[in-house]
Scaffold this motif. Structure first.
Motif, short mmCIF file in Angstrom:
data_model
loop_
_atom_site.label_atom_id
_atom_site.label_comp_id
_atom_site.label_asym_id
_atom_site.label_seq_id
_atom_site.Cartn_x
_atom_site.Cartn_y
_atom_site.Cartn_z
N GLY B 30 0.83 -1.20 0.00
CA GLY B 30 0.00 0.00 0.00
C GLY B 30 0.86 1.25 0.00
O GLY B 30 2.06 1.20 0.29
N TYR B 31 0.23 2.37 -0.31
CA TYR B 31 0.99 3.62 -0.42
C TYR B 31 1.65 3.99 0.90
O TYR B 31 2.81 4.39 0.95
CB TYR B 31 0.03 4.73 -0.87
CG TYR B 31 0.72 5.94 -1.43
CD1 TYR B 31 0.86 6.11 -2.80
CD2 TYR B 31 1.24 6.92 -0.59
CE1 TYR B 31 1.49 7.22 -3.33
CE2 TYR B 31 1.88 8.04 -1.11
CZ TYR B 31 1.99 8.18 -2.48
OH TYR B 31 2.62 9.28 -2.99
N TYR B 115 -4.76 2.50 -9.47
CA TYR B 115 -5.30 3.80 -9.87
C TYR B 115 -5.91 4.52 -8.66
O TYR B 115 -5.61 5.69 -8.39
CB TYR B 115 -6.34 3.60 -10.97
CG TYR B 115 -7.27 4.77 -11.17
CD1 TYR B 115 -6.85 5.91 -11.85
CD2 TYR B 115 -8.56 4.76 -10.65
CE1 TYR B 115 -7.70 7.00 -12.02
CE2 TYR B 115 -9.42 5.83 -10.81
CZ TYR B 115 -8.98 6.96 -11.50
OH TYR B 115 -9.82 8.02 -11.65
N LEU B 116 -6.77 3.82 -7.90
CA LEU B 116 -7.45 4.47 -6.77
C LEU B 116 -6.45 4.87 -5.69
O LEU B 116 -6.57 5.94 -5.08
CB LEU B 116 -8.52 3.55 -6.17
CG LEU B 116 -9.31 4.16 -5.01
CD1 LEU B 116 -10.06 5.42 -5.43
CD2 LEU B 116 -10.29 3.14 -4.43
N GLU B 117 -5.45 4.03 -5.48
CA GLU B 117 -4.44 4.34 -4.47
C GLU B 117 -3.70 5.63 -4.83
O GLU B 117 -3.49 6.50 -3.98
CB GLU B 117 -3.46 3.17 -4.40
CG GLU B 117 -2.57 3.20 -3.20
CD GLU B 117 -2.64 1.89 -2.44
OE1 GLU B 117 -2.71 1.95 -1.22
OE2 GLU B 117 -2.64 0.83 -3.07
N LEU B 118 -3.33 5.76 -6.10
CA LEU B 118 -2.63 6.98 -6.52
C LEU B 118 -3.59 8.17 -6.50
O LEU B 118 -3.23 9.26 -6.06
CB LEU B 118 -2.06 6.80 -7.93
CG LEU B 118 -0.90 5.80 -8.04
CD1 LEU B 118 -0.55 5.58 -9.50
CD2 LEU B 118 0.33 6.30 -7.28
N ARG B 119 -4.79 7.94 -6.99
CA ARG B 119 -5.74 9.06 -7.06
C ARG B 119 -6.03 9.62 -5.68
O ARG B 119 -6.19 10.83 -5.52
CB ARG B 119 -7.02 8.62 -7.76
CG ARG B 119 -8.03 9.73 -7.85
CD ARG B 119 -8.64 9.92 -9.19
NE ARG B 119 -9.37 11.17 -9.24
CZ ARG B 119 -10.06 11.62 -10.26
NH1 ARG B 119 -10.11 10.91 -11.36
NH2 ARG B 119 -10.68 12.77 -10.23
N GLN B 121 -4.09 9.93 -3.31
CA GLN B 121 -3.00 10.81 -2.87
C GLN B 121 -3.28 12.27 -3.25
O GLN B 121 -2.72 13.19 -2.65
CB GLN B 121 -1.65 10.38 -3.47
CG GLN B 121 -1.26 8.95 -3.15
CD GLN B 121 -1.43 8.60 -1.69
OE1 GLN B 121 -0.99 9.33 -0.82
NE2 GLN B 121 -2.11 7.50 -1.43
N ALA B 122 -4.14 12.44 -4.27
CA ALA B 122 -4.46 13.80 -4.72
C ALA B 122 -5.22 14.59 -3.66
O ALA B 122 -5.31 15.81 -3.74
CB ALA B 122 -5.26 13.75 -6.02
#
Lengths: 212, 212
Positions: B30-31, B115-119, B121-122
């Protein structure tokens, strides 16, 4: 939870202070940047007080998820008004925040961002996954009778109540993603689109709605 | 990026290896659990090689976001077939993965989870916020002409193309949230609901569609 608290405070107050500190630290640093020190910095409590109450950061965050989910789901206890259109919009108001054109509480985006931040932990964490599955299913259990009531009254089209409830939840989650991760505010256009979807695909008549 | 690489490897290959290692480490930890050591553990590269290429973890993750967004948006380069219904479904296939009843690539959920994990972070990171706003607007710029084409051909209802495009993107994002953060698989019911929405609210006729 220990009943040993700093400054003789009520244990419930200490727990509440830790939850509020976690909320603030999450808003400032994001989930990936959270630490007990950063949470403690948002409170008047020492790190040792945290360890009286919780085994560590992961336990605080799970407890915080319960705390937030409790806030998100209290609205489900509101009983039906008998008007399924009103009940449906009340549900959407509660999950998305008040319609932007009607005025909005200033912390709606923060609240939705906290929700998305916790929910995205469910990608990796089975305990979060369980919690959010249970929360979503609670929403479905709230929406299905509203939709069924509307169908029975002839106010809603003859939709599949469970499929429509799950689709509405996905739309709510998608609007939350758009609202919390972009540089602009998509709420007005997305809320209009959601209303158009409801008016065209779900509602067939407004026999009981008092718009004024 | 430095052109000094381990084992004399091509710098492009080293960059690709770091991106693949980041993908694997993100899937596993995970992030919030990412570190350069954990990314390095997924590759044959030493930590020092990472520091030849990147200033640190944050720079790797921004580069990784570009790498993933490139993969998510390559489909936008596909030209129109002249059939707006087919073009619309092709877009949805690309963003959500192939329809589950048609068979599915095994890593669709992993790709959507990344995708959701990176998004998410926004929520906190303005650079990620810029990237995902640009990506979403690219999707809108792809969808609006498809919708306008359908309206002009009389195949689609007279919807507001931009509002409908943005609503479709929110639905896609919401389906991704449901698919990647629950204990069960909501794809079949949500895809059926999405098709029902498209058939009822967007498509008015199929004059050019070849279903067989």
């Amino acid at each position: 939870m220990s009943d040993t608290t700093e400054l003789g405070a009520d244990p419930t107050d200490t727990h509440e202070a830790i939850m509020c500190g976690t909320y603030q630290a999450l808003r400032e640093h994001g989930y990936a940047g959270l630490s007990i020190q950063r949470i403690a910095d948002e409170t008047d409590l020492s790190k040792s007080t945290f360890y009286h109450h919780f085994d560590g950061k992961d336990e605080i965050l799970l407890s915080f998820a319960d705390y937030i989910l409790e806030q998100f789901t209290w609205g489900l206890r509101i009983g039906s008004t008998g008007d399924p259109v009103r009940d449906l919009y009340t549900f959407l108001d509660l999950t998305l925040g008040i319609h932007p054109s009607d005025g909005d509480s200033p912390n709606t985006e923060e609240r939705l961002a906290t929700y998305l931040e916790l929910r995205s932990q469910a990608i990796h964490d089975p305990e979060f996954r369980d919690k959010f599955t249970e929360m979503s299913d609670g929403y479905v259990d709230h929406l299905v009778p509203i939709l069924q009531d509307g169908i029975d009254q002839g106010v809603f089209a003859d939709v599949d109540p469970e499929q429509t409830a799950r689709f509405l939840l996905a739309i709510v989650d998608g609007i939350i993603v758009e609202v919390t991760t972009r540089t602009d505010d998509q709420r007005p256009v997305l809320w209009n689109a959601l209303e158009a979807y409801i008016e065209e695909s779900i509602i067939t008549a407004h026999p009981q709605r008092a718009d004024s």
